[in-house]
Design a protein around this motif. Structure first.
Motif, PDB file in Angstrom:
ATOM      1  N   PHE A   1      16.756  -5.282 -30.909  1.00 46.58           N
ATOM      2  CA  PHE A   1      17.307  -6.588 -30.553  1.00 46.58           C
ATOM      3  C   PHE A   1      18.434  -6.427 -29.534  1.00 46.58           C
ATOM      4  CE2 PHE A   1      15.538  -7.182 -34.787  1.00 46.58           C
ATOM      5  CZ  PHE A   1      14.874  -8.396 -34.685  1.00 46.58           C
ATOM      6  N   ALA A   2      18.508  -7.396 -28.651  1.00 44.79           N
ATOM      7  CA  ALA A   2      19.696  -7.544 -27.812  1.00 44.79           C
ATOM      8  C   ALA A   2      20.618  -8.528 -28.527  1.00 44.79           C
ATOM      9  CB  ALA A   2      19.317  -8.057 -26.432  1.00 44.79           C
ATOM     10  N   VAL A   3      21.834  -8.091 -28.803  1.00 46.92           N
ATOM     11  CA  VAL A   3      22.767  -8.882 -29.622  1.00 46.92           C
ATOM     12  C   VAL A   3      23.826  -9.505 -28.716  1.00 46.92           C
ATOM     13  CG1 VAL A   3      24.371  -8.859 -31.562  1.00 46.92           C
ATOM     14  CG2 VAL A   3      22.379  -7.319 -31.542  1.00 46.92           C
ATOM     15  N   GLN A   4      24.069 -10.792 -28.932  1.00 47.64           N
ATOM     16  CA  GLN A   4      25.083 -11.513 -28.161  1.00 47.64           C
ATOM     17  C   GLN A   4      25.829 -12.457 -29.079  1.00 47.64           C
ATOM     18  OE1 GLN A   4      23.535 -13.964 -25.020  1.00 47.64           O
ATOM     19  NE2 GLN A   4      25.499 -14.136 -23.972  1.00 47.64           N
ATOM     20  N   GLU A   5      27.165 -12.478 -28.963  1.00 43.30           N
ATOM     21  CA  GLU A   5      27.972 -13.383 -29.787  1.00 43.30           C
ATOM     22  C   GLU A   5      27.676 -14.831 -29.408  1.00 43.30           C
ATOM     23  OE1 GLU A   5      32.067 -12.452 -29.490  1.00 43.30           O
ATOM     24  OE2 GLU A   5      31.838 -10.403 -30.235  1.00 43.30           O
ATOM     25  N   ALA A   6      27.631 -15.687 -30.433  1.00 47.20           N
ATOM     26  CA  ALA A   6      27.319 -17.100 -30.210  1.00 47.20           C
ATOM     27  C   ALA A   6      28.379 -18.016 -30.810  1.00 47.20           C
ATOM     28  CB  ALA A   6      25.953 -17.438 -30.791  1.00 47.20           C
ATOM     29  N   GLY A   7      29.597 -17.508 -30.996  1.00 50.58           N
ATOM     30  CA  GLY A   7      30.689 -18.337 -31.479  1.00 50.58           C
ATOM     31  C   GLY A   7      30.924 -18.183 -32.970  1.00 50.58           C
ATOM     32  N   ASP A   8      31.961 -18.826 -33.440  1.00 52.10           N
ATOM     33  CA  ASP A   8      32.303 -18.783 -34.859  1.00 52.10           C
ATOM     34  C   ASP A   8      32.872 -20.129 -35.273  1.00 52.10           C
ATOM     35  OD1 ASP A   8      35.657 -17.767 -35.001  1.00 52.10           O
ATOM     36  OD2 ASP A   8      34.557 -18.027 -33.139  1.00 52.10           O
ATOM     37  N   GLN A   9      33.009 -20.307 -36.593  1.00 55.68           N
ATOM     38  CA  GLN A   9      33.450 -21.591 -37.130  1.00 55.68           C
ATOM     39  C   GLN A   9      34.180 -21.366 -38.440  1.00 55.68           C
ATOM     40  OE1 GLN A   9      30.257 -24.314 -37.906  1.00 55.68           O
ATOM     41  NE2 GLN A   9      31.584 -25.992 -38.540  1.00 55.68           N
ATOM     42  N   THR A  10      35.325 -22.045 -38.608  1.00 56.54           N
ATOM     43  CA  THR A  10      36.093 -21.958 -39.845  1.00 56.54           C
ATOM     44  C   THR A  10      35.586 -22.993 -40.844  1.00 56.54           C
ATOM     45  OG1 THR A  10      38.040 -21.161 -38.674  1.00 56.54           O
ATOM     46  CG2 THR A  10      38.397 -22.112 -40.850  1.00 56.54           C
ATOM     47  N   LEU A  11      35.440 -22.586 -42.108  1.00 58.47           N
ATOM     48  CA  LEU A  11      34.935 -23.480 -43.160  1.00 58.47           C
ATOM     49  C   LEU A  11      35.944 -23.647 -44.287  1.00 58.47           C
ATOM     50  CD1 LEU A  11      31.248 -22.154 -43.417  1.00 58.47           C
ATOM     51  CD2 LEU A  11      32.100 -24.112 -42.119  1.00 58.47           C
ATOM     52  N   ASN A  12      37.222 -23.565 -43.997  1.00 60.30           N
ATOM     53  CA  ASN A  12      38.240 -23.714 -45.036  1.00 60.30           C
ATOM     54  C   ASN A  12      38.253 -25.139 -45.571  1.00 60.30           C
ATOM     55  OD1 ASN A  12      38.863 -21.095 -44.442  1.00 60.30           O
ATOM     56  ND2 ASN A  12      40.709 -21.570 -43.272  1.00 60.30           N
ATOM     57  N   GLN A  13      38.329 -25.277 -46.906  1.00 60.00           N
ATOM     58  CA  GLN A  13      38.374 -26.589 -47.556  1.00 60.00           C
ATOM     59  C   GLN A  13      39.349 -26.543 -48.723  1.00 60.00           C
ATOM     60  OE1 GLN A  13      34.430 -27.613 -48.817  1.00 60.00           O
ATOM     61  NE2 GLN A  13      33.586 -27.691 -46.731  1.00 60.00           N
ATOM     62  N   SER A  15      40.787 -29.255 -52.133  1.00 56.63           N
ATOM     63  CA  SER A  15      40.621 -30.529 -52.833  1.00 56.63           C
ATOM     64  C   SER A  15      41.605 -30.595 -53.997  1.00 56.63           C
ATOM     65  CB  SER A  15      39.189 -30.688 -53.349  1.00 56.63           C
ATOM     66  OG  SER A  15      38.881 -29.672 -54.286  1.00 56.63           O
ATOM     67  N   VAL A  16      41.935 -31.829 -54.395  1.00 60.33           N
ATOM     68  CA  VAL A  16      42.847 -32.058 -55.510  1.00 60.33           C
ATOM     69  C   VAL A  16      42.185 -33.051 -56.469  1.00 60.33           C
ATOM     70  CG1 VAL A  16      45.117 -32.892 -56.220  1.00 60.33           C
ATOM     71  CG2 VAL A  16      44.865 -31.646 -54.052  1.00 60.33           C
ATOM     72  N   MET A  17      42.127 -32.679 -57.742  1.00 54.94           N
ATOM     73  CA  MET A  17      41.583 -33.579 -58.778  1.00 54.94           C
ATOM     74  C   MET A  17      42.616 -33.730 -59.893  1.00 54.94           C
ATOM     75  SD  MET A  17      37.584 -32.462 -59.158  1.00 54.94           S
ATOM     76  CE  MET A  17      38.022 -30.829 -59.740  1.00 54.94           C
ATOM     77  N   ILE A  18      42.696 -34.957 -60.416  1.00 55.76           N
ATOM     78  CA  ILE A  18      43.591 -35.219 -61.551  1.00 55.76           C
ATOM     79  C   ILE A  18      42.731 -35.720 -62.699  1.00 55.76           C
ATOM     80  CG2 ILE A  18      45.537 -36.569 -62.379  1.00 55.76           C
ATOM     81  CD1 ILE A  18      46.571 -36.685 -59.530  1.00 55.76           C
ATOM     82  N   ILE A  19      42.673 -34.919 -63.748  1.00 56.11           N
ATOM     83  CA  ILE A  19      41.867 -35.248 -64.937  1.00 56.11           C
ATOM     84  C   ILE A  19      42.794 -35.297 -66.140  1.00 56.11           C
ATOM     85  CG2 ILE A  19      39.939 -34.544 -66.391  1.00 56.11           C
ATOM     86  CD1 ILE A  19      38.788 -33.053 -64.009  1.00 56.11           C
ATOM     87  N   ASN A  20      42.861 -36.495 -66.780  1.00 58.44           N
ATOM     88  CA  ASN A  20      43.725 -36.696 -67.944  1.00 58.44           C
ATOM     89  C   ASN A  20      45.169 -36.283 -67.660  1.00 58.44           C
ATOM     90  OD1 ASN A  20      41.529 -37.614 -69.484  1.00 58.44           O
ATOM     91  ND2 ASN A  20      41.017 -35.524 -70.128  1.00 58.44           N
ATOM     92  N   GLY A  21      45.622 -36.652 -66.434  1.00 58.19           N
ATOM     93  CA  GLY A  21      47.003 -36.367 -66.069  1.00 58.19           C
ATOM     94  C   GLY A  21      47.250 -34.943 -65.633  1.00 58.19           C
ATOM     95  N   ARG A  22      46.187 -34.158 -65.606  1.00 59.68           N
ATOM     96  CA  ARG A  22      46.349 -32.756 -65.213  1.00 59.68           C
ATOM     97  C   ARG A  22      45.845 -32.573 -63.778  1.00 59.68           C
ATOM     98  NH1 ARG A  22      43.338 -27.555 -68.017  1.00 59.68           N
ATOM     99  NH2 ARG A  22      44.297 -25.937 -66.669  1.00 59.68           N
ATOM    100  N   SER A  27      40.661 -24.574 -53.619  1.00 64.36           N
ATOM    101  CA  SER A  27      40.608 -24.194 -52.197  1.00 64.36           C
ATOM    102  C   SER A  27      39.429 -23.266 -51.968  1.00 64.36           C
ATOM    103  CB  SER A  27      41.911 -23.500 -51.761  1.00 64.36           C
ATOM    104  OG  SER A  27      43.020 -24.366 -51.906  1.00 64.36           O
ATOM    105  N   PHE A  28      38.813 -23.450 -50.814  1.00 63.59           N
ATOM    106  CA  PHE A  28      37.676 -22.614 -50.424  1.00 63.59           C
ATOM    107  C   PHE A  28      37.944 -22.124 -49.000  1.00 63.59           C
ATOM    108  CE2 PHE A  28      33.719 -22.252 -48.031  1.00 63.59           C
ATOM    109  CZ  PHE A  28      33.030 -21.318 -48.790  1.00 63.59           C
ATOM    110  N   TYR A  29      37.841 -20.811 -48.838  1.00 61.59           N
ATOM    111  CA  TYR A  29      38.085 -20.214 -47.534  1.00 61.59           C
ATOM    112  C   TYR A  29      36.809 -19.529 -47.052  1.00 61.59           C
ATOM    113  CZ  TYR A  29      42.930 -20.932 -48.942  1.00 61.59           C
ATOM    114  OH  TYR A  29      44.101 -21.494 -49.367  1.00 61.59           O
ATOM    115  N   GLY A  30      36.374 -19.911 -45.867  1.00 59.75           N
ATOM    116  CA  GLY A  30      35.163 -19.329 -45.308  1.00 59.75           C
ATOM    117  C   GLY A  30      35.190 -19.305 -43.792  1.00 59.75           C
ATOM    118  N   HIS A  31      34.392 -18.437 -43.235  1.00 62.44           N
ATOM    119  CA  HIS A  31      34.287 -18.328 -41.784  1.00 62.44           C
ATOM    120  C   HIS A  31      32.871 -17.901 -41.436  1.00 62.44           C
ATOM    121  CE1 HIS A  31      36.847 -18.395 -38.137  1.00 62.44           C
ATOM    122  NE2 HIS A  31      35.825 -17.716 -37.626  1.00 62.44           N
ATOM    123  N   VAL A  32      32.299 -18.563 -40.440  1.00 58.14           N
ATOM    124  CA  VAL A  32      30.939 -18.274 -40.011  1.00 58.14           C
ATOM    125  C   VAL A  32      30.981 -17.634 -38.627  1.00 58.14           C
ATOM    126  CG1 VAL A  32      28.699 -19.254 -39.406  1.00 58.14           C
ATOM    127  CG2 VAL A  32      29.967 -20.155 -41.361  1.00 58.14           C
TER     128      VAL A  32
END
Length: 574
Positions: A1-13, A15-22, A27-32
């Motif tokens: 194969f001839a390999v060539q870079e095609a860019g990258d992308q950050t997938l960091n996310q 979220s905050v949930m409150i259940i019964n006052g708690r 957090s999710f950290y990812g990179h493509v």
């Protein structure tokens, strides 16, 4: 194969949930990272496991198998790469074009055959989008492909470049590019002449280094209309490859003439000098301006020619600046040299400058127009103006010096004139001490003079104010003669030259910004720096403005008032 870079992308996310006052934070950290693989042969190929190490832990992907099918012979879609020219020299541009030819629709031969493919546009894969090969430059991808993006989304996608589609909520939308370039008649596999639709993707590159650069292979993949079944189109999956093409970037041959300036292609070279009326030993500014034509290389590699190699100039002038820094404005680059005439009556001859013509692969010489100067002899004092002849009578007196051989007090008859003839030792010792002190003082002065007279920086400081005042006088004369540009140069040279001489800086090429910075670093009071910087900035503005006589006159008045103060404050800091 001839390999060539095609860019990258950050997938960091996060979220905050409150259940019964708690409160629960997640957090999710990812990179493509994306890569484009181009198979070099047909068959069952394996993409091996790819391993990475994160925090000391090793992770690996699963191997993947890909069945690569060789392109079939067909005449429905043709693809080819063209480069023009195929051989260039550094700083020259060349163009790479991917041409795609598609047969017309069977029922509507004048309709664009890509129109029915709007929902699934065919894809183009090329290796000259981004990043560029080392040694080549080109305009940005946005400037290149932005104007080609299709609003109707009829055309081709390129290398999975993303577009902006507000309706693509659930999947990544690809940009579609309109590459339509007309029609071209060719014979198909059966020998029948077909009026193909032509699509072209062009990009211009500029070579910076010699070497061989390969473009391609490129591929075109998609479903194209191949026929009809009743009133419906039938499609055919097509995968075609355009063979790679190369561009050879050659080095300028050696040996190169001493007057070769690095210019490749066609340039005009103009010489100018200021002032044109001066005395022997006075400095003048010789400017050489190179202006590139449409068929010339970049100005970046154009360097200052070696004026010392031009015997006709070196014989009559002392050349102070060998390699001044060029100033680029638009399509021109200007070099300013400081030279001094050695004798009266000389002028600047036609100056030969050597360029390289890539079309003939030969060096060729261009000549500037000669410049007439009015160089007069410098003022000199004769020896008689400094030393008075011993035989000349004293000013205001007609007496001559005469010796007397009769002895002391001989022929003196007045008793009042007879003095004590006893020798006084104190008088002679005092005279001897005074003589020794004077000798020591004289010798110290000689040593100091020898030391400072051999110090170029000291000499520059001593002549700084005189040179600046003379330049201001020249500026006033130029302004009176209506030569505004020459007046501005002399005015700017007076101030920047004073700063350069007082601070022992190189005068050639010193800009007003550099002069202002040097003054701030010298420790001048802030108020003085502000006033000086105001005048220097006004000169910088006049350089690119209309240079009206009124504005120049005001700047000249300010400079004449500023010069004594600037010289005094700089002298106190030395």
């Amino acid at each position: 194969f001839a390999v060539q870079e095609a860019g990258d992308q950050t997938l960091n996310q996060s979220s905050v949930m409150i259940i019964n006052g708690r409160r629960i934070d997640r957090s999710f950290y990812g990179h493509v990272y994306r890569y484009r693989l181009t198979p070099k042969r047909a068959g069952l190929l394996t993409i091996p496991a790819i391993a990475v190490e994160i925090g000391g832990q090793r992770y690996a992907t699963q191997p993947l198998q890909v069945n690569v099918i060789a392109p079939e012979k067909q005449d429905l879609v043709l693809a080819e790469i063209a480069v023009k020219p195929e051989r260039v020299f550094p700083t020259q541009s060349f163009e790479v074009t991917l041409r795609i030819l598609v047969k017309p629709l069977p029922d509507q031969p004048r309709r664009d055959p890509l129109t029915p493919l709007r929902r699934q546009p065919p894809r183009i894969g090329i290796n000259w989008v981004d990043p560029l090969p080392d040694g080549l430059t080109a305009g940005s991808v946005n400037d290149w492909l932005g104007p080609l993006q299709s609003r109707q989304e009829i055309g081709f996608t390129i290398n999975e470049i993303a577009g902006s589609n507000v309706f693509a909520f659930f999947e990544r939308s690809l940009a579609v590019f309109d590459l339509g370039a007309g029609r071209e008649k060719r014979k198909d596999d059966k020998g029948v002449e077909v009026d193909y639709f032509v699509y072209e993707l062009k990009r211009t590159f500029v070579a910076q280094k010699e070497g061989t650069y390969t473009f391609g292979p490129a591929n075109v993949k998609g479903t194209f209309v191949s026929g009809m079944r009743g009133r419906e189109y039938t499609g055919r999956q097509i995968y075609t490859i355009a063979e790679a093409q190369t561009v050879d970037v050659k080095a300028v041959p050696s040996p190169r003439p001493d007057t070769f300036c690095g210019g490749i292609g066609q340039y005009t070279v103009v010489a100018s000098a200021t002032p044109t009326t001066l005395r022997v030993g006075d400095p003048l500014s010789l400017a050489l301006t190179f202006t590139r034509s449409a068929h010339a290389g970049s100005l970046d590699l154009v360097s200052a020619p070696n004026l010392r190699a031009i015997e006709a100039l070196a014989a009559d002038f002392d050349i102070a600046d060998e390699t001044p820094t060029g100033e680029v404005k638009g399509e021109s680059k200007k070099f300013v040299f400081t030279i001094r005439p050695k004798r009266p009556g000389v002028g600047i001859p036609a100056l030969p400058v050597t360029l390289f013509d890539p079309s003939t692969e030969r060096f060729h010489e261009v000549l500037t127009a000669p410049i007439a100067l009015k160089v007069t002899e410098a003022s000199r004092l004769k020896a008689g103006d400094l030393v008075v002849s011993a035989t000349a009578p004293a000013a205001g007196k007609g007496a001559e010096l005469r010796s007397r051989s009769e002895g002391i007090f001989q022929n003196v008859t007045a008793v009042a004139e007879i003095a004590n003839q006893q020798v006084s030792p104190r008088l002679y010792l005092g005279a001897a001490a005074l003589l020794l002190f004077g000798y020591a003082l004289l010798w110290t002065g000689v040593l100091v003079w020898r030391r400072v007279s051999g110090d170029p920086a000291w000499q520059r400081r001593q002549a700084a104010r005189g040179n600046a005042e003379r330049r201001l006088k020249d500026a006033r004369a130029f302004l009176a003669a209506g030569k505004n540009e020459e007046a501005l140069r002399a005015l700017r040279g007076a101030l920047t030259g004073l700063v350069a001489d007082m601070l022992n800086l190189p005068a050639a090429g010193l800009t007003v910004q550099e002069a202002a910075q040097a003054l701030r670093q010298s420790g001048l009071p802030e108020a003085s720096c502000f006033e000086i910087n105001r005048v220097l900035e006004s000169l910088d503005a006049l350089e690119y403005g209309a240079k009206s006589a009124g504005e120049l006159g005001g700047a000249l008045d300010s400079a004449e008032k500023l010069l004594p103060m600037l010289h005094k404050e700089l002298s106190e800091r030395k």
